[in-house]
Design a protein around this motif. Structure first.
Motif, short mmCIF file in Angstrom:
data_model
loop_
_atom_site.label_atom_id
_atom_site.label_comp_id
_atom_site.label_asym_id
_atom_site.label_seq_id
_atom_site.Cartn_x
_atom_site.Cartn_y
_atom_site.Cartn_z
N ALA A 19 0.64 -1.31 -0.17
CA ALA A 19 0.41 -0.21 -0.06
C ALA A 19 1.53 1.39 0.22
N SER A 41 -3.18 4.31 -0.40
CA SER A 41 -3.20 4.00 -1.56
C SER A 41 -3.34 2.51 -1.90
N GLY A 42 -4.03 2.34 -3.78
CA GLY A 42 -3.90 1.51 -4.02
C GLY A 42 -3.30 1.95 -5.49
N SER A 45 -8.28 -0.32 -9.54
CA SER A 45 -8.66 -0.78 -8.39
C SER A 45 -9.17 -2.44 -8.17
N VAL A 48 -6.53 -2.03 -4.78
CA VAL A 48 -7.09 -1.63 -3.64
C VAL A 48 -8.39 -2.79 -2.99
N TRP A 77 -12.95 3.25 -3.47
CA TRP A 77 -12.85 3.09 -1.48
C TRP A 77 -12.77 2.08 -0.77
N VAL A 89 -9.22 2.16 2.50
CA VAL A 89 -8.09 2.28 0.97
C VAL A 89 -8.62 2.40 0.15
N GLN A 91 -7.95 4.17 -3.96
CA GLN A 91 -6.99 4.40 -5.50
C GLN A 91 -6.67 6.26 -5.17
N ARG A 95 -8.61 9.53 -2.88
CA ARG A 95 -7.98 9.78 -1.86
C ARG A 95 -7.25 11.33 -2.27
#
Length: 112
Positions: A19, A41-42, A45, A48, A77, A89, A91, A95
């Motif tokens: 992450a 953040s990832g 999709s 995440v 999200w 978590v 994208q 964020r």
């Protein structure tokens, strides 16, 4: 499980899944629903969702039952509610748009 131990485990699990930009927000006194928010953040999709799924499964193995998991369908999200710790978590674009760090961060000069 003690909150600091849970936070440490969450941080380790997020690191396991690579992450990005993990931030811990102390929201004690700002929120009545949790004491800490963790924002991470990832890169996509899929990333995440993989982070959230891994986190959920691993905390269960450690005896923590998530109170809820939301947002896995679109995976822009994903929220993992661990009670005293809520993990977001997201994208990067989500964020940046929601800017939880600014929204929930304590004002300058206020003790954390």
């Amino acid at each position: 499980m003690e909150i600091q131990a849970l936070l440490a485990q969450v941080n380790d699990l997020l690191a396991d899944m690579k992450a990005k930009d993990v931030k811990v927000l102390d929201v004690q006194g700002l929120s009545t629903i949790t004491d800490y928010m963790v924002v991470a953040s990832g890169t996509s999709s899929r990333h995440v969702k993989a982070i959230a799924d891994y986190l959920t499964e691993e905390v269960k193995k450690r005896g923590v039952q998530p109170m809820g998991v939301e947002g896995t369908d679109a995976a822009e999200w994903v929220l993992v509610d661990l009670g005293d710790v809520v993990v977001h978590v997201m994208q990067p674009q989500a964020r940046n748009f929601y800017d939880l760090e600014r929204l929930w961060g304590k004002p300058e000069g206020q003790a954390h």
